[in-house]
Design a protein around this motif. Structure first.
Motif: not given
Length: 278
Positions: A55-59
């Motif tokens: 999730x952090x990487x996608x954001x």
């Protein structure tokens, strides 16, 4: 005896498993790294299990202004979808005409189409095509990467061969005797018979267009990217952020997986049917 002839021995099974692992591991590793951090990316040995940072990487990926990644995904979907529909439609019409209709010069025209498959027209014609786009004022617009590829010589040849094998001449003649028009024969006889081949052609064209990089890089601007140029911009903006690159690449191949899952049965059926007929 016949059944034994087709039974796979141990060596065949081991070879197939090895080929499967060798082919699937890079894709698996790409998705694994999309869930990891940059520290994990340079670890030795590399991690082989998912992490908790997807999730952090996608954001971070979507927040990178230089890449315009979401715009690139949408533009790629528009370009690939439009080109695929056009190529399949034109190829089936042309394949029907070359395979089942008789008109002067048909063999010469088909020969010219085969010549376009032998010559790398995209590479050889890139400079004049770019000059044409400049003259038309299409630089930075999606139609510059759509219109030049609405027709595909390979698609025409493929559908011509498929129509020649899949539709008997007697069936077309019987429809003529019953009063069917040319377009009526195309809609009611040709299209249903060509559906497996159309699925294969659609997948090939969609993948080729989705993965196209050089021409969009030349004629599009950073404000109107496709997904491949977005990944290139991501690389420029984050030259050492390997996880960001893995995440962007993983996101770019997801639509291809979705297309194959949705149409995989028809695609495999079309390939097998063409192999049997050949």
């Amino acid at each position: 005896m016949t059944n034994r002839l087709w039974d796979a021995n141990l060596l065949t099974k081991v070879t197939l498993v090895f080929a499967l692992v060798l082919s699937a591991f890079p894709i698996y590793y790409m998705f694994i790294m999309a869930t990891r951090t940059n520290e994990d990316a340079i670890d030795t040995p590399p991690p082989l299990l998912p992490g908790g940072h997807l999730g952090e990487n996608v954001q971070r990926l979507l927040a990178t202004e230089d890449a315009n990644f979401m715009t690139g995904l949408i533009n790629s979907a528009i370009v690939a979808g439009t080109v695929t529909v056009s190529v399949v439609l034109i190829s089936t019409l042309a394949g029907f005409a070359f395979a089942k209709l008789r008109f002067p010069g048909s063999k010469i025209l088909l020969g010219l189409i085969l010549v376009t498959m032998m010559v790398p027209l995209q590479q050889m014609g890139m400079v004049p095509l770019y000059e044409l786009m400049v003259t038309l004022g299409w630089i930075g617009q999606l139609k510059a990467v759509i219109l030049p590829f609405l027709l595909n010589g390979f698609g025409v040849f493929m559908m011509t061969q498929y129509a020649s094998q899949a539709v008997p001449d007697e069936l077309v003649e019987a429809a003529r005797v019953d009063g069917a028009s040319t377009m009526g024969i195309y809609r009611k006889i040709i299209l249903p018979a060509l559906r497996p081949g159309m699925a294969v052609l659609a997948l090939l064209v969609f993948m080729q267009t989705w993965n196209e990089f050089l021409w969009p890089l030349i004629v599009l601007t950073p404000d109107t990217p496709v997904v491949q140029t977005s990944i290139a911009a991501l690389n420029s903006a984050h030259g050492t952020d390997y996880v960001m690159l893995f995440t962007g690449t993983a996101a770019s191949v997801l639509p291809l997986f979705v297309v194959f899952v949705l149409f995989g049965r028809q695609i495999v059926g079309g390939l097998m049917e063409g192999a049997v007929k050949a």
